[in-house]
Design an enzyme around this catalytic site. Structure first.
Site, PDB file in Angstrom:
ATOM      1  N   ALA A  75     103.879  86.700  68.584  1.00  0.00           N
ATOM      2  CA  ALA A  75     102.817  85.227  68.333  1.00  0.00           C
ATOM      3  C   ALA A  75     101.632  85.155  68.651  1.00  0.00           C
ATOM      4  CB  ALA A  75     103.531  83.965  69.284  1.00  0.00           C
ATOM      5  N   THR A  76     100.231  85.703  69.614  1.00  0.00           N
ATOM      6  CA  THR A  76      99.407  85.834  69.568  1.00  0.00           C
ATOM      7  C   THR A  76      98.396  86.478  67.918  1.00  0.00           C
ATOM      8  OG1 THR A  76      99.319  85.822  71.605  1.00  0.00           O
ATOM      9  CG2 THR A  76      97.180  86.428  70.680  1.00  0.00           C
ATOM     10  N   CYS A 328      98.728  80.595  80.173  1.00  0.00           N
ATOM     11  CA  CYS A 328      97.832  81.146  79.761  1.00  0.00           C
ATOM     12  C   CYS A 328      96.287  79.677  80.337  1.00  0.00           C
ATOM     13  CB  CYS A 328      97.406  80.959  77.656  1.00  0.00           C
ATOM     14  SG  CYS A 328      98.789  81.258  77.188  1.00  0.00           S
TER      15      CYS A 328
HETATM   16  C1  LIG Z   1     104.011  82.275  74.250  1.00  0.00           C
HETATM   17  C2  LIG Z   1     103.303  81.574  72.619  1.00  0.00           C
HETATM   18  C3  LIG Z   1     102.423  82.224  71.816  1.00  0.00           C
HETATM   19  C4  LIG Z   1     101.771  84.096  72.257  1.00  0.00           C
HETATM   20  O1  LIG Z   1     103.001  84.231  71.636  1.00  0.00           O
HETATM   21  P1  LIG Z   1     103.105  85.858  72.883  1.00  0.00           P
HETATM   22  O2  LIG Z   1     103.790  86.313  71.849  1.00  0.00           O
HETATM   23  O3  LIG Z   1     102.817  86.115  74.002  1.00  0.00           O
HETATM   24  O4  LIG Z   1     102.128  86.396  71.788  1.00  0.00           O
HETATM   25  C5  LIG Z   1     101.441  80.974  71.181  1.00  0.00           C
HETATM   26  N1  LIG Z   1     101.842  80.189  70.329  1.00  0.00           N
HETATM   27  C6  LIG Z   1     103.027  79.406  71.480  1.00  0.00           C
HETATM   28  C7  LIG Z   1     103.298  78.140  71.090  1.00  0.00           C
HETATM   29  C8  LIG Z   1     103.911  79.638  72.341  1.00  0.00           C
HETATM   30  O5  LIG Z   1     104.360  79.647  73.501  1.00  0.00           O
END
Ligand SMILES: *Cc1c(COP(=O)(O)O)cnc(C)c1O
Length: 388
Positions: A75-76, A328
């Site tokens: 998601a990042t 984070c």
């Molecule tokens: C965990 C998370 C991310 C980051 O996702 P990754 O796959 O670890 O990069 C971004 N946004 C939200 C809301 C998350 O919970």
């Protein structure tokens, strides 16, 4: 229970479901479908078919066209591709971007980087409940606004935004709408067709898939093509080049299929556990709930204990694995920006503990956690000179 610890940090990462692991193992070794899916030979075509099957599973989970999913590292990266990509692609139309301070750092830090590059930002404050009033969004939109990014479920508090209404407003004003749905997909019934969202970020390791894989949904719409962040190949329409990680994608697909089957059961399970935990700790003096039990996603319970410090509490809670806010943020001592934006006073935010549960959590773990939490709060308070 795993033996060495009690894991209640599902919002940070979920364990991989054993059935997902099985699906992944088919795509690694010489006796499996490991080949590069871009290759035209039979082994490559077999990998490509596995990738297509996974895309269909993810697409079914969120009700979208599988052809509109871009594989990313999580998601990042999806957030970066959506926000940087669309902001840069549309910068000749205008440079005004909108978001909220309660977003994940993978959104807020991207916005700040764009601000340093000459974009103009508007930060929308939520109501005390954490929810954004759609009228507040409408009021901030301007002719030069290009993008709005609002998350679906908050990773620290479980607050759920009315994304469909926010999306409708963006649609009416012809503004691109991005939704970070990392905490929602596989947990709530996310229906992209009904959300009016143009871009949606998804992460596999929040839904019992492996980490290192995610997706970005990009609606087919004139003027919405994001600029790529990387260059180097023709994969994924050049929007995200690089050899596809077939084993991770297959794991993501398997996790999506399982999530679809168990969505209703998973939700009922975490809700029962959340209620059980709150019942088990609520009589502890000086507790405050951050977030809302009635309207929030019940896989997350965020609680403050008056007068205590989150870091000390975390240590006193061992072997319980919980978080002092967003994982984070754990490197910094700053109180959570998310809780601050909800109007939570700093002293209360400093003692916040996020419990999060999932498919594998048991009642025995919840009971042990409640016991540990009550003990930790009492013993830390006993050390305080002014404690009652
Ligand atoms: C965990 C998370 C991310 C980051 O996702 P990754 O796959 O670890 O990069 C971004 N946004 C939200 C809301 C998350 O919970």
């Amino acid at each position: 229970m795993s033996g060495d610890w009690i894991y209640l940090d599902y919002a940070a990462t979920t364990p991989v479901d054993p059935r997902v692991l099985e699906a992944m193992q088919e795509h690694l070794a010489i006796d499996g479908r490991f080949a590069n899916p871009s290759a035209l030979h039979p082994a490559g075509r077999s990998s490509a078919a596995a990738v297509q099957k996974a895309a269909e599973a993810v697409a079914q989970l969120v009700n979208c066209d599988p052809g509109r999913l871009i594989w990313t590292s999580g998601a990042t990266e999806s957030n970066n591709l959506a926000i940087q990509g669309v902001a840069r692609a549309r910068s000749h139309h205008g440079k005004h971007l909108v978001t909220m301070p309660t977003e994940h750092k993978a959104v807020t830090d991207v916005y700040k980087a764009l601000e340093a590059d000459g974009f103009e930002l508007s930060w929308l404050a939520p109501e005390a409940t954490g929810v954004l009033d759609p009228a507040a969004l409408e009021a901030v939109l301007r002719p030069d606004t290009q993008l709005v990014s609002i998350m679906y479920v908050n990773n620290e508090t479980g607050v759920v935004q009315d994304v469909a209404s926010l999306g409708r407003i963006c649609r009416e004003h012809d503004v691109a709408f991005h939704v970070d749905a990392a905490q929602a997909v596989g947990k709530l019934n996310v229906d992209i067709a009904a959300l009016n969202a143009d871009l949606v970020s998804i992460s596999a390791h929040k839904l019992y898939g492996p980490s290192g894989i995610g997706a970005l949904y990009v609606r087919k719409r004139v003027g919405l093509n994001p600029d790529p962040l990387m260059f180097g190949g023709a994969q994924q329409g050049r929007l995200r080049p690089g050899t596809l990680a077939v084993h991770l994608i297959a794991g993501f697909g398997a996790a999506a299929m399982l999530a679809r089957e168990s969505l209703v059961d998973d939700f009922a399970h975490v809700k029962a556990l959340r209620d059980r935990l709150w019942q088990g700790i609520r009589s502890t003096p000086g507790l405050t709930l951050n977030g809302d039990l009635a309207s929030g996603y019940p896989g997350i319970l965020n609680v403050s204990a008056e007068g205590l410090d989150g870091e000390s509490l975390l240590l006193a809670l061992e072997p319980l694995c919980v978080s002092t806010g967003s994982a984070c943020n754990s490197q910094s001592q700053e109180p959570s920006a998310v809780l601050r934006a909800l109007g939570v006073p700093d002293e209360q935010a400093e003692s916040a503990i996020r419990f999060s549960f999932g498919r594998m959590t048991t009642e025995a773990e919840i009971d042990a956690a409640a016991e540990l939490y009550g003990q930790a709060v009492r013993s830390l308070r006993a050390l305080m000179p002014e404690a009652a």
